[in-house]
Design an enzyme around this catalytic site. Structure first.
Site, mmCIF file in Angstrom:
data_model
loop_
_atom_site.group_PDB
_atom_site.id
_atom_site.type_symbol
_atom_site.label_atom_id
_atom_site.label_comp_id
_atom_site.label_asym_id
_atom_site.label_seq_id
_atom_site.Cartn_x
_atom_site.Cartn_y
_atom_site.Cartn_z
ATOM 1 N N GLU A 13 -0.852 3.271 6.057
ATOM 2 C CA GLU A 13 -1.991 4.175 5.913
ATOM 3 C C GLU A 13 -2.702 4.472 7.225
ATOM 4 O OE1 GLU A 13 -3.962 0.160 5.787
ATOM 5 O OE2 GLU A 13 -2.085 1.043 5.087
ATOM 6 N N CYS A 36 1.131 -1.243 6.060
ATOM 7 C CA CYS A 36 1.187 -0.535 4.768
ATOM 8 C C CYS A 36 1.243 0.970 4.894
ATOM 9 C CB CYS A 36 0.011 -0.958 3.903
ATOM 10 S SG CYS A 36 0.158 -2.635 3.293
ATOM 11 N N ASN A 44 0.450 1.067 10.762
ATOM 12 C CA ASN A 44 0.224 -0.345 10.429
ATOM 13 C C ASN A 44 1.161 -0.756 9.278
ATOM 14 O OD1 ASN A 44 -1.122 1.150 8.400
ATOM 15 N ND2 ASN A 44 -2.433 -0.606 7.983
#
Length: 753
Positions: free
Chosen positions: A266, A264, A262
């Site tokens: 994570e 970011c 995704n």
């Protein structure tokens, strides 16, 4: 006990979460929102509704924003994270553009691997032409994102990954060298173990054409790694993702390879997978000077019930997403308030004690999350792809600190588990603001910040745990707050006891090594990955960045995001030449050249000497010059006003912050103060300072333009810069922070990944 909402929390909720009628009038409050969400997730079950309501109302847990916003509505899209595939055909590329737009419209973020697209100028047999290459299509995706508002309020966020062995990897590494390019994307290089081994051995490695599978050319691995590091030092991108580690932790390896995450980083996902996230507020889970382990266990179990139930009531934007999401039932339980927990326990963030506690705590959360998911499997059934998973073969990898992993692994192998993944450390952004706590596992970015209120008044907000500690020491006062605000931390402030300086550390007080060690400690017991920004001072060298990347690799991190203070905003915060290494400290600052044509605004202010007209003009980079005229005044007064205008203009074109100029001018007093529209103008110099301040407000709200670039009130993919000043929130005008791989406003909750 219900969580007490702060003024900032209410503002964020009213603007972004509470429902409104067709006229924009609020029809929800905190109670109604939680009732809507809890009842929807519990499918109307009264007992579950009560439990879920209390879990959120007490502030122990909050789900990701799409769940809070969309649960109980027509949209009913409750997941935050999606990964979409891009295959090497025009049909696949533009089908994915369409699908991404649908996801952005519903409030989700998307990740893509562009690694399957053939390189630029490769032969396309069907048309007898040549390929545009992945970077060309990356720009198409970026433009499409510009056109779609996320949930009607903001632009979508994306992650683009290109494997390190792609023929166009060098172009990809440098594609965001200009910060005005690809503003809707974070980019990361997909790193393999073979590549890292080649870096270690100073070997060459192969670039492979994705279309033919043939070797395109060879490159020196160290040269490529050095370019990645150089660009990360310059502006924070690209990040790196260790692809083999993502796939070593892939719970369903027979279903395909994980190639992207995704926005970011994570949440690694298979193509078309989605994941809904939520975070536990650790700052509330303290008892008798220690973690309240019994309460934490209870909150973990309740949170797993909540997140698993989200899957059952979600409407997914695509049939393919619905199919695999329900087959794997991935969820991501994480944490927020880690820094605030350490403040209360009086443990320095940069310490062995904090790192050890991080591993112990995350092991505890991960263990009881899996235990509860196994119980849910007995009640409702294991996730449909369980037999294709690492759990069915007993291959779950966990090292024991305190928990009986062997017995749990055997239980799961025999009886199943409800969710393919259970833990993720995500950015908590606005939900941590609602909970009035620190973001994710990040240290506090600053211990105090300024909030602009009406009539130019500024209020200072200080971390509540620091305020309590200062009050207990009997040293809390406004003068001290001003100094904390100016410095951003306690470092170097006289009169503050050493024990407080040791505990109340901020992001820039902590060396990169400790940032990485903390990330690695949480990663060890996290199924998915960890969102974390490794902060560096502006003076950090390229070698410092390289050492951090190497340490993250050796400590088992799945990816790394770095940020050197002021680097990404080198054209935004400072807009010009900036010292980046010790040997350049003697470089002279020269003003940028004035363009032939500028444009701006003229303000009229009433001073004790008469009507003053202040014209502030902009070029493509922001404010660049000031002209001052006052009635028919002449002589010395006219000369002094011209001197002020010339010096301010020189400062603006020489990378001096507008904030600094304004601070010097405002408050200067003369014998003839004057009221102007409810404000006291104490002198001509003060009037110029107020005019500059008003310019900042108008610029931020989009009511004036910089050069030919319109600065709109809505976010167009990048935050606004004000002349040569500081980075400002496009919603409220306050300064913004860089944390968890995102830009975030501590005053109103605006954020951009």
């Amino acid at each position: 006990m219900a969580m007490e909402l702060t003024e900032n929390a209410l503002k964020v909720l009213e603007k972004r979460y509470f429902r409104k009628d067709e006229n924009g009038v609020l029809i929800e409050d905190w109670d109604k929102m939680l009732t809507r969400v809890a009842s929807n997730i519990a499918s109307g079950d009264e007992e579950k509704t009560r439990r879920f309501y209390q879990l959120m109302d007490a502030g122990y847990f909050l789900p990701n924003s799409p769940t809070l916003m969309n649960a109980g509505g027509d949209l009913q899209q409750l997941s935050a994270c999606f990964v979409l595939p891009i295959e090497d055909s025009m049909e696949s590329i533009f089908e994915t553009v369409k699908n991404a737009a649908l996801i952005h419209k519903s409030g989700g973020g998307t990740g893509f691997s562009f690694s399957h697209l053939r390189e630029a100028n490769a032969r396309v047999r069907s048309t007898n032409g040549v390929s545009s290459g992945p970077l060309s299509f990356l720009k198409v995706f970026n433009a499409a994102t510009d056109a779609v508002k996320q949930g009607g309020t903001r632009r979508g966020a994306n992650m683009a990954i290109l494997n390190v062995d792609h023929p166009q990897i060098l172009d990809f590494i440098t594609c965001k060298e200009n910060p005005a390019e690809l503003t809707n994307f974070n980019i990361s290089v997909g790193i393999t173990e073979d590549f890292m081994q080649a870096v270690t051995n100073d070997d060459e490695y192969n670039l492979i054409s994705p279309h033919t599978g043939a070797i395109y050319k060879k490159l020196k691995a160290r040269d490529v790694f050095a370019l990645i590091v150089k660009m990360a030092h310059k502006n924070g991108e690209p990040g790196i993702v260790f692809l083999d580690r993502l796939n070593n932790a892939n719970p369903t390896p027979t279903l395909g390879k994980i190639e992207s995450t995704n926005p970011c980083g994570e949440q690694p996902l298979l193509p078309y997978e989605a994941c809904n996230l939520g975070s536990i507020n650790l700052a509330l889970l303290i008892k008798d000077g220690d973690v309240d382990w019994d309460k934490l266990k209870e909150v973990v179990r309740e949170s797993i019930d909540f997140l698993d139930a989200v899957i059952d009531v979600s409407k997914f934007p695509l049939h393919q997403i619905e199919t695999i999401s329900q087959a794997n039932r991935k969820i991501g339980l994480g944490v927020m308030g880690w820094a605030d927990l350490l403040f209360q326990l009086k443990i320095p963030y940069a310490s062995e004690e904090a790192v050890a506690l991080a591993a112990k705590l995350m092991e505890f959360i991960d263990f009881y999350a899996k235990e509860r998911s196994s119980e849910l499997a007995q009640e409702k059934g294991a996730f449909p792809n369980f037999q294709e998973s690492i759990y069915a073969t007993g291959c779950l990898k966990r090292e024991k600190i305190n928990q009986p992993w062997d017995s749990l692994k055997e239980k799961i192998k025999k009886e199943g588990i409800r969710n393919a993944t259970l833990t993720t450390i995500a950015p908590t952004g606005t939900i941590s603001m609602i909970a009035d706590t620190s973001s994710g596992i990040e240290p506090q970015f600053s211990l105090a910040y300024v909030k602009n209120v009406m009539d130019g008044e500024k209020l200072i907000y200080v971390n509540k745990y620091l305020q309590k500690a200062l009050e207990e020491k009997g040293i809390y006062n406004n003068k001290l707050l001003d100094e904390i605000l100016t410095r951003g931390s306690l470092a170097g402030i006289e009169g503050i006891p050493d024990d407080l300086k040791k505990v109340f550390q901020t992001a820039h007080d902590i060396s990169p090594e400790w940032h990485i060690r903390m990330q690695a400690a949480f990663q060890k017991y996290t199924d998915n990955a960890v969102s974390k920004t490794i902060n560096f001072p502006n003076s950090a060298t390229v070698e410092d960045i390289q050492s951090a990347y190497e340490l993250a690799y050796h400590l088992g991190c799945k990816g790394v995001t770095v940020y050197r203070d002021g680097s990404r905003e080198s054209q935004v915060l400072y807009l010009g030449t900036q010292t980046t290494s010790p040997e350049k400290t003697d470089k002279k600052v020269a003003p940028r050249t004035r363009p032939e044509i500028t444009k701006g605004i003229t303000q009229r202010l009433e001073t004790g000497c008469g009507h003053m007209y202040v014209t502030i003009n902009t070029d493509a980079q922001g404010a660049c010059e000031v002209f001052i005229q006052m009635g028919k005044v002449g002589g010395c007064a006219s000369a002094q006003l011209e001197a002020i205008a010339r010096l301010v203009s020189l400062a603006l074109r020489s990378q001096i912050k507008i904030e600094s100029i304004t601070r010097q001018l405002k408050g200067i007093r003369c014998q003839s103060p004057m009221w102007n529209k409810g404000k006291m103008i104490t002198s001509c110099g003060d009037a110029v300072g107020q005019a500059l301040e008003q310019f900042v407000t108008l610029y931020t709200k989009g009511q004036i333009q910089a050069g030919e670039l319109s600065v709109e009130n809505e976010n167009l993919g990048s935050h606004q810069s004000v002349g040569n000043g500081f980075a400002l929130c496009p919603d409220c005008g306050n300064t913004i922070e860089h944390t968890e791989g995102c830009l975030k406003c501590p005053a109103c909750g605006w954020s951009k990944c």
